[in-house]
Design an enzyme around this catalytic site. Structure first.
Site, PDB file in Angstrom:
ATOM      1  N   ARG A 183       6.403  -9.447  16.326  1.00  0.00           N
ATOM      2  CA  ARG A 183       6.722  -7.950  15.408  1.00  0.00           C
ATOM      3  C   ARG A 183       5.925  -6.550  16.225  1.00  0.00           C
ATOM      4  NH1 ARG A 183       5.935  -4.292  11.389  1.00  0.00           N
ATOM      5  NH2 ARG A 183       7.666  -3.347  11.041  1.00  0.00           N
ATOM      6  N   HIS A 202       1.305  -1.342   0.001  1.00  0.00           N
ATOM      7  CA  HIS A 202      -0.074  -0.453   0.443  1.00  0.00           C
ATOM      8  C   HIS A 202       1.142   1.757   0.201  1.00  0.00           C
ATOM      9  CE1 HIS A 202       0.863  -0.646   4.045  1.00  0.00           C
ATOM     10  NE2 HIS A 202       0.535   0.441   4.191  1.00  0.00           N
ATOM     11  N   ASP A 236       1.101   4.934   1.405  1.00  0.00           N
ATOM     12  CA  ASP A 236      -0.078   5.351   2.647  1.00  0.00           C
ATOM     13  C   ASP A 236      -0.645   7.571   1.954  1.00  0.00           C
ATOM     14  OD1 ASP A 236       0.892   3.541   4.677  1.00  0.00           O
ATOM     15  OD2 ASP A 236       2.428   5.060   5.375  1.00  0.00           O
ATOM     16  N   HIS A 287       4.330   0.284  -0.359  1.00  0.00           N
ATOM     17  CA  HIS A 287       5.503  -0.944   1.269  1.00  0.00           C
ATOM     18  C   HIS A 287       4.817  -1.868   1.333  1.00  0.00           C
ATOM     19  CE1 HIS A 287       3.918   2.514   2.808  1.00  0.00           C
ATOM     20  NE2 HIS A 287       4.188   2.490   3.963  1.00  0.00           N
TER      21      HIS A 287
END
Length: 287
Positions: free
Chosen positions: A231, A165, A167, A221
């Site tokens: 994570r 996607h 941002d 990204h």
């Protein structure tokens, strides 16, 4: 954290159904060995009395935004205690307070400083010299704590932690732990970003790409999951009020994008997600 989110039951179902769905490549993740370190910039130099040193730092920020759309910063003024995800309380109310305190005390002013630096280097002529201060606030921006559970080997090659996607912000500020998993698309190839828990990751969003007339790059990204470790990351999206006008600025070439408000941009994306499952980004606003 002891708290398990609602999707855990679905996650377990995916594990149980893996053997019967090995041929389903809908969410196939390409694996690459390339790993890079993003440009690392020491923000202490922005406060230097030496004007040459300050200008060099500003130029490095602008250059990274042009070439990569991503960079890292250190000496950014945010304390390690405030950033340490592992120290955040597991109780929902305390966790929310910690995240909101992070946004109010440090991240919003940092985002404004970076945005003004980027605009200054582009010599953007705006209706107001206080464009970001007048249009972007903690309340208009978004802060999000992300948790990515470990993914067994059978599934790790088929699932994204976060789909590819761009941002929907002016810029985003991300603190991530040592696990890594962030990947960006550069020159048509996915490359891994080497994690640096001592730095914040900055990336340009669609709104700044439009504002800079395509000079600063909003890069696609994604996040891939780890087989063994959880994570965590905290992401802050520097966004304006809904009625803020986004207008391309350039001294050298015609505008690439028609004028639009943040509300129009969001509505177009929401419509596209409902229809196709993916954001349309800036393509709808190209001239």
């Amino acid at each position: 954290m002891d708290y398990e989110p609602p999707f855990l039951e679905t996650y377990k179902t995916l594990l149980q159904e893996e053997d019967s769905n090995r041929n389903n490549d809908l969410l196939l993740v390409e694996n690459f060995d390339d790993e890079i370190e993003l440009p690392l910039i020491d923000l202490n130099r922005l406060n230097e009395n030496n004007l040459d040193e300050r200008d060099e730092c500003m130029e490095e920020i602008s250059d990274a935004a042009r070439r990569w759309g991503f960079f890292q910063i250190v000496n950014h003024g945010i304390s390690k205690d405030l950033l340490d995800i592992s120290m955040m309380d597991n109780q929902h109310k305390s966790l929310r307070w910690n995240i909101e305190a992070l946004a109010a005390a440090a991240v919003t002013p940092l985002a404004q400083c970076l945005a003004e630096t980027l605009a200054c280097k582009m010599k953007m002529i705006m209706k107001s010299k206080n464009y970001f201060k007048e249009n972007c606030f903690q309340e208009s921006s978004i802060i999000r704590l992300n948790r990515y559970p470990p993914c067994p080997k059978l599934l790790s090659s088929k699932l994204y932690g976060l789909m590819p996607h761009n941002d929907s912000s002016f810029l985003s500020i991300v603190y991530q732990d040592h696990v890594g998993g962030l990947e960006l698309l550069k020159d048509g190839k996915w490359i891994r970003v080497k994690p640096n828990p001592g730095a914040l990751v900055i990336n340009i969003g669609d709104l700044f790409q439009a504002l800079s007339n395509g000079i600063y790059k909003s890069i696609k990204h994604r996040v891939v999951v780890s087989q063994k470790e959880e994570r965590y990351s905290v992401a802050f999206f520097y966004c304006p009020l809904l009625e803020t006008l986004i207008q391309s600025h350039s001294h050298t070439k015609p505008a690439m994008y028609k004028n639009f408000t943040f509300r129009e941009y969001r509505e177009q994306n929401e419509k596209a997600v409902k229809q196709t499952g993916d954001k349309i980004g800036l393509s709808k606003f190209l001239l």
